[in-house]
Design a protein around this motif. Structure first.
Motif, short mmCIF file in Angstrom:
data_model
loop_
_atom_site.label_atom_id
_atom_site.label_comp_id
_atom_site.label_asym_id
_atom_site.label_seq_id
_atom_site.Cartn_x
_atom_site.Cartn_y
_atom_site.Cartn_z
N ALA A 1 0.84 -1.20 0.00
CA ALA A 1 0.00 0.00 0.00
C ALA A 1 0.87 1.25 0.00
CB ALA A 1 -0.92 -0.02 1.21
N PHE A 2 1.95 1.21 0.76
CA PHE A 2 2.86 2.36 0.83
C PHE A 2 3.47 2.63 -0.54
CE2 PHE A 2 7.16 4.04 1.34
CZ PHE A 2 6.91 5.20 2.06
N GLN A 3 3.96 1.57 -1.22
CA GLN A 3 4.58 1.76 -2.53
C GLN A 3 3.57 2.29 -3.55
OE1 GLN A 3 7.67 1.78 -3.31
NE2 GLN A 3 8.42 1.03 -1.32
N GLY A 4 2.31 1.84 -3.43
CA GLY A 4 1.28 2.35 -4.32
C GLY A 4 1.05 3.84 -4.10
N PHE A 5 1.10 4.25 -2.85
CA PHE A 5 0.91 5.67 -2.55
C PHE A 5 2.11 6.48 -3.01
CE2 PHE A 5 0.98 9.26 0.58
CZ PHE A 5 -0.14 9.92 0.09
N VAL A 6 3.31 5.94 -2.87
CA VAL A 6 4.52 6.62 -3.37
C VAL A 6 4.40 6.87 -4.87
CG1 VAL A 6 7.00 6.38 -3.79
CG2 VAL A 6 6.06 5.76 -1.56
N ASN A 7 3.96 5.84 -5.60
CA ASN A 7 3.81 5.99 -7.05
C ASN A 7 2.75 7.03 -7.40
OD1 ASN A 7 5.76 4.03 -7.52
ND2 ASN A 7 4.26 2.35 -7.55
N LEU A 8 1.67 7.06 -6.62
CA LEU A 8 0.62 8.05 -6.84
C LEU A 8 1.17 9.47 -6.63
CD1 LEU A 8 -2.40 8.81 -7.24
CD2 LEU A 8 -2.65 8.58 -4.76
N CYS A 9 1.94 9.64 -5.55
CA CYS A 9 2.50 10.96 -5.26
C CYS A 9 3.50 11.40 -6.32
CB CYS A 9 3.17 10.95 -3.88
SG CYS A 9 2.01 10.81 -2.50
N ARG A 10 4.31 10.45 -6.76
CA ARG A 10 5.30 10.80 -7.79
C ARG A 10 4.62 11.15 -9.10
NH1 ARG A 10 9.72 6.02 -6.34
NH2 ARG A 10 10.80 7.19 -4.66
N GLY A 11 3.53 10.45 -9.40
CA GLY A 11 2.83 10.72 -10.65
C GLY A 11 2.06 12.02 -10.65
N ALA B 1 -7.72 10.80 1.80
CA ALA B 1 -8.40 9.52 1.59
C ALA B 1 -7.42 8.43 1.21
CB ALA B 1 -9.47 9.68 0.51
N ASP B 2 -6.44 8.77 0.35
CA ASP B 2 -5.45 7.77 -0.05
C ASP B 2 -4.50 7.44 1.10
OD1 ASP B 2 -6.00 7.05 -2.79
OD2 ASP B 2 -5.50 9.11 -3.32
N ILE B 3 -4.16 8.45 1.90
CA ILE B 3 -3.32 8.18 3.07
C ILE B 3 -4.03 7.25 4.04
CG2 ILE B 3 -2.33 9.23 5.14
CD1 ILE B 3 -1.59 11.65 3.48
N GLU B 4 -5.32 7.46 4.23
CA GLU B 4 -6.09 6.61 5.15
C GLU B 4 -6.11 5.16 4.67
OE1 GLU B 4 -7.57 7.05 8.10
OE2 GLU B 4 -6.72 9.07 8.21
N LYS B 5 -6.12 4.96 3.37
CA LYS B 5 -6.08 3.58 2.83
C LYS B 5 -4.75 2.91 3.20
CE LYS B 5 -9.04 4.69 -1.12
NZ LYS B 5 -9.10 4.89 -2.60
N VAL B 6 -3.67 3.68 3.16
CA VAL B 6 -2.37 3.13 3.54
C VAL B 6 -2.35 2.81 5.03
CG1 VAL B 6 0.11 3.57 3.65
CG2 VAL B 6 -1.21 4.41 1.70
N ILE B 7 -2.84 3.74 5.84
CA ILE B 7 -2.84 3.55 7.30
C ILE B 7 -3.69 2.35 7.70
CG2 ILE B 7 -3.55 4.62 9.48
CD1 ILE B 7 -2.84 7.33 8.19
N ALA B 8 -4.77 2.11 6.94
CA ALA B 8 -5.68 1.00 7.26
C ALA B 8 -5.00 -0.36 7.14
CB ALA B 8 -6.90 1.05 6.35
#
Length: 335
Positions: free
Chosen positions: A191-201, A243-250
């Motif tokens: 989940a963290f790596q998915g969020f990193v990719n989202l932020c970079r994009g 919302a995306d951060i909350e998905k990672v924290i979950a």
């Protein structure tokens, strides 16, 4: 809070009475002239408290009315410690006081002044009505005005003193927890790596993983503040990044992190912020207060990445211009 430091025959007090005498000798005793003498004295008297006298500070009160006291005492967080309203000796001070209070002037700590007399309201009640012909009387009512601490601000000052060192420590502890979870929890790591990719994009292709981790820390420590102060309980769902951060924290297991338990130590600090922010009736003033809170307390654990993470804010006038521009375009082209 320390007591008032000026005592007769302090040069500021002598200068105050000399200034009023000079105005009388010149036959110039209208409000705009004589109030400068008291403003100068009040500025000197407030300095030991760490406050600035802000002239003509515009503020919105209950009912949507906008007022401009002659002076407002502010600290570095823009919290308002008292208001001052000036009149000249030809005014009917009692009549002027009633008019200002009827207009919505806050009477938590409000000083009415004219060269011969001062009237002080605190907690909504008149607590002093003092002739000012003697320096001791002048200093007495000044001391009463300056040493008054509204309960919300007193709680805030205590919280600041107690938690200013704890918050950076909690931030570092939370960062360590998240790093450990990445090693031990494959679900969280994915989940963290998915969020990193989202932020970079969407934000910055060169954004580091460390910066994203600090973004998660900032969100966990500040989400409640935004939600409570601006009364948006569904902030997590309505804000896209949140919302995306909350998905990672979950994806964090209870083994690594229990959100409520971890943040319990900050409960008094959160409540103090919420109570202090409640002293503002103007949305913009709340925003300015929070900007300073973030800059002071949350740079402690992300100094190098502060600008990337949004801890150092776009200047408020520019934000207001952007909002006004969008409102204008929406109104003109989309009704």
């Amino acid at each position: 809070m320390s007591g008032l430091t000026i005592r007769p025959p302090h040069k500021a007090v002598a200068a105050y009475y000399d200034s009023l005498k000079a105005f009388r000798d010149l036959g110039t005793e209208h409000e705009l002239a004589v109030k400068t003498a008291f403003a100068t004295l009040l500025e000197v008297a407030a300095k030991p408290f760490g406050w600035k006298l802000v002239p003509e500070h515009s503020m919105r009160v209950k009912g949507g009315k906008r007022i401009q006291p002659d002076g407002t005492l502010m600290d570095l967080f823009r919290l308002q410690h008292g208001h001052w309203e000036a009149k000249d000796s030809s005014d009917d001070l009692n009549k002027e006081i009633r008019a200002k209070i009827d207009k919505g002037y806050p009477t938590e700590n409000l000083l009415f002044w004219e060269p011969r007399r001062a009237v002080l309201y605190q907690h909504g009640n008149k607590v002093a009505d003092t002739p000012l012909d003697q320096p001791d009387a002048l200093l007495g009512i000044l001391k009463q005005f300056l040493e008054f601490a509204p309960e919300a601000i007193a709680q805030w000052e205590a919280a600041v003193a107690h938690f200013k060192d704890i918050i950076p420590q909690l931030g570092k502890a939370l960062a360590a927890i998240l790093k450990k979870a990445r090693k031990e929890n494959p679900r969280y790591e994915a989940a963290f790596q998915g969020f990193v990719n989202l932020c970079r994009g969407s934000l910055n292709p060169n954004l580091s993983e460390a910066a994203v981790e600090e973004m998660l820390v900032q969100h966990l420590l500040t989400e409640r503040i935004l939600r409570k102060i601006f009364d948006i309980e569904n902030f997590r769902e309505r804000n896209v990044i949140a919302a995306d951060i909350e998905k990672v924290i979950a994806t964090l297991s209870a083994k690594h992190f229990r959100r409520d338990d971890f943040l319990k130590a900050l409960d008094p600090f959160y409540k103090a912020i919420e109570t202090a922010a409640g002293t503002f009736t103007d949305f913009t003033e709340k925003q300015k207060f929070l900007n300073i809170v973030y800059e002071r307390f949350f740079q402690g654990f992300a100094v190098k990445q502060a600008d990337v993470l949004g801890v150092v804010y776009t200047p408020q006038p520019l934000v207001q211009f952007m909002i006004a521009s969008v409102e204008h375009v929406l109104g003109e082209h989309f009704d």
